[in-house]
Scaffold this active site. Structure first.
Site, PDB file in Angstrom:
ATOM      1  N   HIS A 226     -14.288  41.810  20.033  1.00  0.00           N
ATOM      2  CA  HIS A 226     -15.308  41.700  18.986  1.00  0.00           C
ATOM      3  C   HIS A 226     -14.909  42.470  17.736  1.00  0.00           C
ATOM      4  CE1 HIS A 226     -17.439  41.238  22.876  1.00  0.00           C
ATOM      5  NE2 HIS A 226     -17.900  40.169  22.239  1.00  0.00           N
ATOM      6  N   ASP A 410     -25.978  52.643  15.949  1.00  0.00           N
ATOM      7  CA  ASP A 410     -25.658  51.818  14.781  1.00  0.00           C
ATOM      8  C   ASP A 410     -26.742  51.870  13.711  1.00  0.00           C
ATOM      9  OD1 ASP A 410     -27.540  50.458  16.178  1.00  0.00           O
ATOM     10  OD2 ASP A 410     -26.315  48.685  16.576  1.00  0.00           O
TER      11      ASP A 410
END
Length: 594
Positions: A226, A410
């Site tokens: 990813h 995040d």
């Protein structure tokens, strides 16, 4: 220096749908489900679930790894592939649509790469499908050999070795084996394969700028699929050195990632990551075979070289090694019509689109069920007060949760929770059957499913779904039944998320709350007092996460020094809404005398 990548696309938001449209036009034995924008499923055109007499094999995940997973749909391999958005796990509804479309009396096997989002979404879909009467099993593939043995639940990532598992399972299903036997063969295959990747550039998501993280003359060892950073960055080396390093890592006798020893027979896969020329892949294959034979004492039975599971336009490769035996080779050699194994495709072209199948149960919308205004009873009023207080508390904490999450994750925990809380407030006005507590819990889960996304969204939906299952058959819901429903929800979150007490997750608030609630109720404490006491336990549990080493989620990659600065945002969110609900219920039932 960052720059806009050159891509042959239209709207970046449509790339997955347009990719599927082109694929079914190219390969006439493939179709896709058509009806809702978040359903992106490619399936065999020759299979109808109600009459299919073999085990269905379904896989999928985020897009951007083409030809995986849709390129392996075909007789002898996958029955259907569920495509998420780029690098994003597919939606539960899409997975359910795939199961309903192709699963017959012999059931279906879900093959899932070991990423939290995939595990949770496929896990919840499996549970919902089982409740509809389908026979479903799941095998999780974690073939990554780059990182040291994990401390927590994240585990080894699923990489290109998953394609070999697809082939083994698909061939076993095509041979007419039972779901139990197909599952056993797939699980065995997943346990005897190891993979490691090396990148020479960073991939670029559609519509994004190209990252300059990996500069000239550097390569990244042990990356995922990813675009996430690898285990280490090193100076660029020759093919001989790169291949040697990867083979030694996979076959390390210290880490024992795969049960392969000298004298074994193996299968080798050289996989391009998106923009690696065939020339370079063949060079790697040519170097890997003699090294495996001479340095590691292994016999090579099969070599597969090409781009099997990519990472958009990343330059680099991964190497997979699977221990071979008679059955494994028989499955790998079995014929398949999956277009990217690769094979030729024959036959007439059926329609490219078919409608999404509906669940076998009655189809009712929330609007039809709850269109008439409700006359709330006392319990409905209490439930409304608790939900409103919990949602408003989360709405007010958006910035604080984001700030905590920016240090250990995040940075979007507050925004994600805000979306869920806002949707709950809106939906409560329209369609929550507040006089029916069990169905209201289920509707809260549906509200969360629609807007939250990510790992937290699916965890909360699992919590609600399991709590609903615990409550739905109770004509009158007592305090102890609420406690049992909370415990059932926690057990389901732990089962599919893999975490437990002390892992620095939302469970570190939920588990103490459930424990205290049960203890106080069993001791005969007034239910309202027990609720407030359990809220205090949730807050204490959330605060204690400052002293924990994360063992799940993105925080597991953050240093202990950084983690000690803030509590876990997910746990603090739980403690906050739980306490707000408890205080609201207490105020409702015991108004101040002042």
């Amino acid at each position: 220096m960052s720059y806009q990548a050159k891509k042959l696309i239209n709207d970046p938001r449509d790339v997955v749908t347009e990719y599927i449209e082109g694929m079914v036009e190219t390969y006439p034995l493939l179709q896709y489900l058509d009806g809702f924008p978040n359903i992106k499923v490619v399936l065999r055109a020759d299979v109808l679930g109600s009459t299919y007499d073999k085990v269905a094999v379904i896989s999928g995940g985020g897009s951007g790894h083409e030809p995986a997973h849709a390129g392996y749909v075909g007789e002898g391999m996958l029955t259907a592939a569920v495509c998420g958005d780029v690098f994003t796990s597919p939606h539960v509804d899409a997975i359910l649509a795939a199961i309903r479309a192709v699963t017959g009396p012999k059931g279906c096997l879900l093959i899932v790469k070991n990423y939290t989002g995939d595990r949770l979404n496929f896990g919840l879909a499996a549970e919902e499908a089982k409740s509809e009467g389908y026979n479903v099993e799941m095998v999780i593939v974690g073939d990554d050999c780059a990182l040291p043995p994990p401390r927590g639940v994240a585990g080894r990532r699923g990489l290109a070795g998953t394609i070999l598992v697809h082939k083994v399972a698909g061939a076993a299903a095509a041979a007419g084996l039972s779901l139990t036997d197909v599952t056993a063969e797939a699980k065995h295959a997943s346990e005897i394969v190891g993979t490691m990747g090396v990148a020479f550039s960073v991939c670029t998501l559609p519509g994004h700028v190209t990252s300059d993280r990996l500069g000239p003359g550097l390569m990244e060892l042990g990356l995922g699929i990813h675009g996430e950073p690898g285990a280490a960055v090193a100076d660029l080396q020759t093919a001989d050195i790169v291949v040697s390093h990867v083979l030694k890592q996979i076959l390390s006798t210290e880490t024992k990632y795969v049960p392969i020893t000298r004298g074994n027979r193996v299968v080798l896969m050289i996989n391009g990551l998106g923009s690696t020329p065939a020339m370079e892949l063949m060079i790697a294959a040519g170097k890997a075979v003699p090294q495996l034979q001479l340095e590691h004492g292994l016999a090579i039975d099969r070599v597969y070289t090409g781009s099997f599971m990519t990472s958009l336009d990343m330059a680099g490769l991964s190497i997979s090694i699977m221990r071979a035996d008679r059955i494994i080779l028989q499955r790998l050699d079995a014929p398949t019509k999956a277009p990217f194994w690769p094979v030729s495709v024959e036959g007439d072209r059926p329609p490219a689109k078919i409608p999404i199948p509906l669940p076998p149960s009655k189809i009712e919308t929330n609007v039809e069920l709850f269109a008439k205004p409700q006359e709330l009873g006392e319990q409905g009023c209490i439930l409304e007060v608790a939900i409103r207080a919990a949602a408003n508390e989360i709405i007010s904490l958006r910035d604080q949760l984001n700030e905590w999450d920016s240090k250990v994750g995040d940075g979007d925990c507050g925004s994600t929770m805000f979306r869920g809380a806002t949707a709950i407030m809106e939906d409560m006005k329209k369609c929550y059957p507040l006089n029916d507590a069990a169905r209201t819990v289920n509707e809260i889960g549906m509200s969360i499913r629609r807007v939250m996304g990510g790992t937290s969204g699916i965890l909360y939906e699992i919590l609600c779904k399991a709590a609903y299952a615990s409550l739905k058959d109770s004509p009158v819901i007592t305090s102890k039944e609420w406690a049992n429903a909370l415990a059932a929800g926690i057990a389901a979150v732990s089962k599919y998320g893999g975490a437990g007490s002390g892992y620095r997750t939302m469970l570190d608030a939920l588990i103490p709350a459930a424990s205290v609630l049960k203890e106080r109720l069993d001791a005969g404490v007034d239910p309202v007092n027990a609720f407030v006491m359990s809220a205090d336990a949730a807050c204490s549990g959330a605060e204690s996460t400052k002293n924990m080493q994360a063992q799940a989620g993105r925080s597991s990659y953050v240093s202990a020094e950084m983690l000690a600065l803030v509590p876990d945002p997910g746990a603090m969110a739980v403690a906050s809404w739980y306490r707000a609900a408890a205080i609201a219920v207490e105020s409702r039932l015991r108004p101040s005398k002042d």
